[in-house]
Design an enzyme around this catalytic site. Structure first.
Site, PDB file in Angstrom:
ATOM      1  N   TYR A  14      -9.478   5.656   7.253  1.00 24.28           N
ATOM      2  CA  TYR A  14      -9.599   6.032   8.478  1.00 24.28           C
ATOM      3  C   TYR A  14     -10.546   7.256   8.503  1.00 24.28           C
ATOM      4  O   TYR A  14     -10.071   8.124   7.959  1.00 24.28           O
ATOM      5  CB  TYR A  14      -8.237   6.568   8.993  1.00 24.28           C
ATOM      6  CG  TYR A  14      -7.313   5.379   9.317  1.00 24.28           C
ATOM      7  CD1 TYR A  14      -6.552   4.982   8.361  1.00 24.28           C
ATOM      8  CD2 TYR A  14      -7.116   4.684  10.630  1.00 24.28           C
ATOM      9  CE1 TYR A  14      -5.531   4.016   8.495  1.00 24.28           C
ATOM     10  CE2 TYR A  14      -6.211   3.911  10.570  1.00 24.28           C
ATOM     11  CZ  TYR A  14      -5.233   3.332   9.621  1.00 24.28           C
ATOM     12  OH  TYR A  14      -4.492   2.423   9.980  1.00 24.28           O
TER      13      TYR A  14
ATOM     14  N   HIS B 134       0.730  -1.189  -0.204  1.00 20.46           N
ATOM     15  CA  HIS B 134       0.125   0.059   0.197  1.00 20.46           C
ATOM     16  C   HIS B 134       0.818   1.298   0.116  1.00 20.46           C
ATOM     17  O   HIS B 134       1.684   1.250   0.927  1.00 20.46           O
ATOM     18  CB  HIS B 134      -0.968   0.051   1.319  1.00 20.46           C
ATOM     19  CG  HIS B 134      -2.152  -0.824   1.146  1.00 20.46           C
ATOM     20  ND1 HIS B 134      -3.349  -0.613   1.831  1.00 20.46           N
ATOM     21  CD2 HIS B 134      -2.366  -1.973   0.207  1.00 20.46           C
ATOM     22  CE1 HIS B 134      -4.045  -1.666   1.263  1.00 20.46           C
ATOM     23  NE2 HIS B 134      -3.445  -2.352   0.448  1.00 20.46           N
TER      24      HIS B 134
HETATM   25  C1  PHB Z   1      -6.488  -4.051  10.608  1.00 18.73           C
HETATM   26  O1  PHB Z   1      -6.474  -4.416   9.458  1.00 18.73           O
HETATM   27  O2  PHB Z   1      -6.732  -4.936  11.435  1.00 18.73           O
HETATM   28  C2  PHB Z   1      -5.934  -2.858  10.949  1.00 18.73           C
HETATM   29  C3  PHB Z   1      -5.447  -2.023  10.281  1.00 18.73           C
HETATM   30  C4  PHB Z   1      -4.920  -0.575  10.502  1.00 18.73           C
HETATM   31  C5  PHB Z   1      -4.996  -0.283  11.743  1.00 18.73           C
HETATM   32  C6  PHB Z   1      -5.639  -1.181  12.927  1.00 18.73           C
HETATM   33  C7  PHB Z   1      -5.817  -2.543  12.335  1.00 18.73           C
HETATM   34  O3  PHB Z   1      -4.694   0.900  12.235  1.00 18.73           O
END
Ligand code: PHB
Ligand code: RFL
Length: 385
Positions: free
Chosen positions: A196, A72
């Site tokens: 996010y 990514h």
């Molecule tokens: C996840 O894919 O479980 C994951 C990804 C990013 C994060 C936390 C959990 O910041």
């Protein structure tokens, strides 16, 4: 039995440490309370920094990761539906890899040649200021392993940190008034990259495990019960928190795992007590928002492995003497970043309207400042070890 090192805990920290030591000719037995299947059934982290990928290669366990892991080049942040992509590749020329903790654990288990004792009950640490030994129970019998060092890699609820006299340990903690409700589903991810999202109703995260398997989270109150969340309630809530186009594109289905994780920041100091070392979640916890927990565990054990290898190979105590201060400096930077990401993206009932305006200003600053984006990118992809 005797072993140069006894490692308590066969999570990613313990397994990686064991593997690095075995490749260097240092013998280490791992004692794990649960079964191997149980350990592999825990759905946790999903994002690897470059340093963790490099360590998988050093452990000669990186082959499947390179085949199946997803590179990514950035992440998407969203605030009340407004998006901002953080382009790691363009900002700092780095990237991360999406590859589940379950897979990391499996690859390390497969690579390991030496003994891992699963379902070891009542593990106890003895005399780590003098001649250390570890006892455990299995099959109704108590067993004893004498050793030169003990590595406590047994997670936040493990026995290692609890074995240290309270007066020798200082702890720093922040408990957040919320947790993450996570769902795993066999449907393609809603977007190529992680999203996010901040929303007035709370944080949401769109993550993934593979081109056909997705992982989603929503912020819920700390005392929430998973039974209160049917799949349809979860999907409805997630859609509300995403921007309309993303919500529209979301492919939902029956969850294959659903659980709630509390959010906490925690650091223990120091990380060495005579011949006992703490590493990984046994030493510190970060809220998952920065995707740092697994990566910190990896960087701790890389430093600890080097220190122990120097001790047994070169009779040098420099590495083991420096271990605690060295890793704590990096740990605190990851704590700061994880706290900051958490503060930006979650809703905090107690900070009210003022708090939300500050969060909005922070997001707008980030959206308009290359320097701020570079700082995020640098921290997210992993600070140097
Ligand atoms: C996840 O894919 O479980 C994951 C990804 C990013 C994060 C936390 C959990 O910041
Ligand atoms: P673990 O994985 O907890 O392993 C500890 C092992 O020790 C065993 N154990 C004992 N064994 C013997 N005797 C005892 N008395 C014992 N007590 C415990 C346990 O059974 C277990 O097998 O700790 P380790 O190895 O330090 O690894 C840490 C990581 O697991 C953790 O930091 C990450 O999962 C955190 N995390 C994330 N980290 C990331 O880097 N990126 C992410 O994207 C990310 N997402 C997450 C996360 C953690 C989450 N939860 C559930 C807390 C997402 C979530 C939802």
């Amino acid at each position: 039995m005797r072993s140069q090192v006894v490692i308590v805990g066969a999570g990613p920290a313990g397994l990686m440490l064991g593997r690095l030591l075995e490749l260097a000719g240092v013998d280490a037995v791992i004692l794990e309370r649960k079964s191997a299947d149980y350990v592999l059934g825990r759905i946790r982290a999903g994002v690897l920094e470059q340093g963790s990928m490099d360590l998988m290669d050093r452990a000669q366990a990186g082959q499947r990761m390179h085949q199946e892991g997803l590179i990514h080049q950035g992440v998407e942040l969203s605030f009340d539906g407004d998006g901002q992509r953080i382009d790691f590749a363009a900002l700092i020329g780095r990237h991360v890899m999406v590859y589940g903790q379950t897979e990391v654990t499996r690859d390390l288990m497969v690579a390991r040649q030496a003994t891992t004792i699963y379902e070891a009950e009542d593990v106890e640490l003895h005399d780590f200021d003098g001649n250390p030994f570890v006892t455990y129970r299995q099959g109704g019998l108590t067993h004893r392993i004498d050793c030169t060092f003990i590595a406590g890699c047994d997670g936040y609820h493990g026995v290692a940190r609890r074995s240290v006299p309270a007066a020798a340990l200082t702890t720093f903690e922040r408990v957040y008034p919320f947790g993450w409700l996570g769902v795993l589903v066999d449907r393609p991810p809603v977007a190529h990259e992680l999203i996010y999202a901040h929303h007035a109703r709370g944080f949401a995260l769109c993550s993934q495990r593979s081109p056909t398997r997705s992982r989603y989270y929503v912020q819920v109150p700390a005392d929430e019960k998973v039974e209160a969340w049917s799949d349809s309630r979860f999907w409805d809530e997630l859609r509300i928190r995403l921007n309309p186009a993303t919500a529209e594109a979301l492919q939902t289905g029956a969850s294959i795992e659903k659980s709630i994780a509390p959010l906490r920041s925690f650091v223990a100091e120091p990380l060495r007590f005579g011949r006992l070392f703490l590493a990984g979640d046994a030493a510190h916890i970060v809220p998952p928002t920065g995707a740092k927990g697994l990566n910190l565990a990896m960087s701790d054990v890389a430093a600890l492995a080097d220190a122990l290898i120097d001790f047994f190979g070169e009779h040098s105590v420099a590495g083991i003497d420096a271990y605690s201060a060295k890793v704590l400096s990096r740990i605190w930077k990851a704590e700061r970043f994880s706290w900051w990401m958490t503060s930006l993206l979650h809703t905090f009932p107690e900070t009210g309207a003022f708090g939300r305006r500050i969060q909005r200003a922070e997001f707008d600053y980030l959206a308009g400042s290359v320097a701020a984006q570079q700082s995020l990118a640098e921290n997210y992809t992993g600070l140097p070890t």
